[in-house]
Design a protein around this motif. Structure first.
Motif, PDB file in Angstrom:
ATOM      1  N   ALA A 191       0.992  -1.063  -0.079  1.00  0.00           N
ATOM      2  CA  ALA A 191      -0.009   0.231   0.055  1.00  0.00           C
ATOM      3  C   ALA A 191       0.818   1.260   0.063  1.00  0.00           C
ATOM      4  N   THR A 192       1.860   1.118   0.667  1.00  0.00           N
ATOM      5  CA  THR A 192       3.015   2.536   0.639  1.00  0.00           C
ATOM      6  C   THR A 192       4.263   1.922   0.323  1.00  0.00           C
ATOM      7  N   ASN A 193       5.325   2.895   0.515  1.00  0.00           N
ATOM      8  CA  ASN A 193       6.598   2.629   0.042  1.00  0.00           C
ATOM      9  C   ASN A 193       7.357   1.978   1.347  1.00  0.00           C
ATOM     10  N   ALA A 194       6.849   2.060   2.586  1.00  0.00           N
ATOM     11  CA  ALA A 194       7.327   1.390   3.732  1.00  0.00           C
ATOM     12  C   ALA A 194       7.201  -0.042   3.689  1.00  0.00           C
ATOM     13  N   ILE A 195       7.814  -0.512   2.741  1.00  0.00           N
ATOM     14  CA  ILE A 195       7.686  -1.944   2.418  1.00  0.00           C
ATOM     15  C   ILE A 195       8.347  -2.888   3.413  1.00  0.00           C
ATOM     16  N   HIS A 196       9.166  -2.465   4.187  1.00  0.00           N
ATOM     17  CA  HIS A 196       9.984  -3.466   5.100  1.00  0.00           C
ATOM     18  C   HIS A 196       8.966  -3.581   6.526  1.00  0.00           C
ATOM     19  N   VAL A 197       7.890  -3.134   6.640  1.00  0.00           N
ATOM     20  CA  VAL A 197       6.839  -3.538   7.657  1.00  0.00           C
ATOM     21  C   VAL A 197       5.501  -3.848   6.970  1.00  0.00           C
ATOM     22  N   ASP A 198       4.749  -4.784   8.090  1.00  0.00           N
ATOM     23  CA  ASP A 198       3.665  -5.131   7.442  1.00  0.00           C
ATOM     24  C   ASP A 198       2.657  -4.042   7.446  1.00  0.00           C
ATOM     25  N   GLN A 199       1.648  -3.838   6.453  1.00  0.00           N
ATOM     26  CA  GLN A 199       0.785  -2.513   6.103  1.00  0.00           C
ATOM     27  C   GLN A 199      -0.452  -3.157   5.998  1.00  0.00           C
ATOM     28  N   THR A 200      -1.313  -1.963   5.835  1.00  0.00           N
ATOM     29  CA  THR A 200      -2.941  -2.296   5.824  1.00  0.00           C
ATOM     30  C   THR A 200      -3.280  -3.275   4.806  1.00  0.00           C
ATOM     31  N   ASN A 201      -2.494  -3.005   3.424  1.00  0.00           N
ATOM     32  CA  ASN A 201      -3.087  -3.947   2.587  1.00  0.00           C
ATOM     33  C   ASN A 201      -1.857  -4.276   1.557  1.00  0.00           C
ATOM     34  N   GLN A 202      -1.580  -5.667   1.468  1.00  0.00           N
ATOM     35  CA  GLN A 202      -0.503  -6.155   0.767  1.00  0.00           C
ATOM     36  C   GLN A 202      -0.816  -7.500   0.283  1.00  0.00           C
ATOM     37  N   ILE A 203      -0.132  -7.862  -0.859  1.00  0.00           N
ATOM     38  CA  ILE A 203       0.041  -9.183  -1.415  1.00  0.00           C
ATOM     39  C   ILE A 203       1.338  -9.395  -1.621  1.00  0.00           C
ATOM     40  N   MET A 204       2.174 -10.701  -1.006  1.00  0.00           N
ATOM     41  CA  MET A 204       3.532 -10.662  -0.872  1.00  0.00           C
ATOM     42  C   MET A 204       4.102 -11.971  -0.565  1.00  0.00           C
ATOM     43  N   VAL A 205       5.283 -12.290  -0.706  1.00  0.00           N
ATOM     44  CA  VAL A 205       6.095 -13.074  -0.019  1.00  0.00           C
ATOM     45  C   VAL A 205       6.891 -12.755   1.050  1.00  0.00           C
ATOM     46  N   ARG A 206       6.936 -13.381   2.056  1.00  0.00           N
ATOM     47  CA  ARG A 206       7.899 -12.857   3.307  1.00  0.00           C
ATOM     48  C   ARG A 206       8.705 -13.840   3.912  1.00  0.00           C
TER      49      ARG A 206
ATOM     50  N   GLY B 186       3.553 -16.882   1.992  1.00  0.00           N
ATOM     51  CA  GLY B 186       2.676 -16.165   1.212  1.00  0.00           C
ATOM     52  C   GLY B 186       1.696 -15.195   2.192  1.00  0.00           C
ATOM     53  N   VAL B 187       1.513 -14.217   1.805  1.00  0.00           N
ATOM     54  CA  VAL B 187       0.929 -13.228   2.790  1.00  0.00           C
ATOM     55  C   VAL B 187      -0.195 -12.315   1.797  1.00  0.00           C
ATOM     56  N   CYS B 188      -1.591 -12.263   2.517  1.00  0.00           N
ATOM     57  CA  CYS B 188      -2.438 -11.358   1.810  1.00  0.00           C
ATOM     58  C   CYS B 188      -3.064 -10.680   2.942  1.00  0.00           C
ATOM     59  N   ARG B 189      -3.055  -9.368   3.167  1.00  0.00           N
ATOM     60  CA  ARG B 189      -3.457  -8.587   4.033  1.00  0.00           C
ATOM     61  C   ARG B 189      -4.468  -7.557   3.567  1.00  0.00           C
ATOM     62  N   SER B 190      -5.548  -7.253   4.134  1.00  0.00           N
ATOM     63  CA  SER B 190      -6.867  -6.541   3.627  1.00  0.00           C
ATOM     64  C   SER B 190      -7.273  -5.622   4.906  1.00  0.00           C
ATOM     65  N   ALA B 191      -6.998  -4.494   5.057  1.00  0.00           N
ATOM     66  CA  ALA B 191      -7.732  -3.643   6.346  1.00  0.00           C
ATOM     67  C   ALA B 191      -6.999  -4.223   7.497  1.00  0.00           C
ATOM     68  N   SER B 192      -5.566  -4.549   7.368  1.00  0.00           N
ATOM     69  CA  SER B 192      -4.820  -5.048   8.322  1.00  0.00           C
ATOM     70  C   SER B 192      -5.162  -6.347   8.981  1.00  0.00           C
ATOM     71  N   VAL B 193      -5.919  -7.204   8.371  1.00  0.00           N
ATOM     72  CA  VAL B 193      -6.210  -8.450   8.652  1.00  0.00           C
ATOM     73  C   VAL B 193      -5.389  -9.371   7.611  1.00  0.00           C
ATOM     74  N   GLU B 194      -4.597 -10.381   8.394  1.00  0.00           N
ATOM     75  CA  GLU B 194      -3.848 -11.068   7.469  1.00  0.00           C
ATOM     76  C   GLU B 194      -4.305 -12.513   7.424  1.00  0.00           C
ATOM     77  N   SER B 195      -3.927 -13.124   6.143  1.00  0.00           N
ATOM     78  CA  SER B 195      -3.944 -14.460   5.867  1.00  0.00           C
ATOM     79  C   SER B 195      -2.678 -14.927   5.407  1.00  0.00           C
ATOM     80  N   THR B 196      -1.927 -16.062   5.912  1.00  0.00           N
ATOM     81  CA  THR B 196      -0.798 -16.575   5.589  1.00  0.00           C
ATOM     82  C   THR B 196      -0.948 -17.885   5.068  1.00  0.00           C
TER      83      THR B 196
END
Length: 143
Positions: free
Chosen positions: A39-54, A63-73
């Protein structure tokens, strides 16, 4: 301190984007590697919205999906190690994200898929000159 690579991407799940990347952990104590859509360029931390590998140092790729700060992995069961390259592919739709590591499907995340505009990039948090080597990262999407 925090190394970040970002590109603005008009994220549209309805266009079935697919993220592909190849990277290797760099150093034995890498912490907080995150590569994908953010969601922002502060990629080094978990954010409100993300789809990523961590992953952390010598830890499994998640594998990570975050929507409205709720996470599924999804734990892929594939461990990282200093200098060992891995490939990942995230096949995204409006209702799921299928996670591939090293060419093998590791499963699907079907909850907390964000539908907002996201940026593409990668980053890590570390106090040393370590992190990850990114070989390639690209997105393919339907027109």
């Amino acid at each position: 301190k925090d190394n970040v690579l970002t590109l603005l991407l008009a994220f549209a799940a309805s266009k079935n984007p697919e993220l592909r990347l190849r990277w290797a952990q760099k150093g034995a104590t890498t912490s907080g590697v995150r590569i994908g859509f953010h969601a922002t360029n502060a990629i080094h931390v978990d954010q409100t919205n993300q789809i990523m590998v961590r992953h952390g140092s010598a830890a499994n790729i998640i594998g990570v999906c975050r929507s409205a700060s709720v996470e599924s992995t999804l734990d892929t069961g594939v461990a990282t190690a200093d200098g060992v390259y891995h490939t990942a592919r995230l096949k995204i739709s409006s209702s799921s994200v299928e996670v591939f590591v090293d060419g093998v499907s590791k499963g699907t995340i079907s909850t907390n898929i964000p539908s907002t505009t996201l940026m593409l990039g990668g980053g890590y948090t570390s106090t040393n000159n370590i992190g990850f080597d990114l070989d390639y990262i690209y997105v393919r999407q339907d027109r």
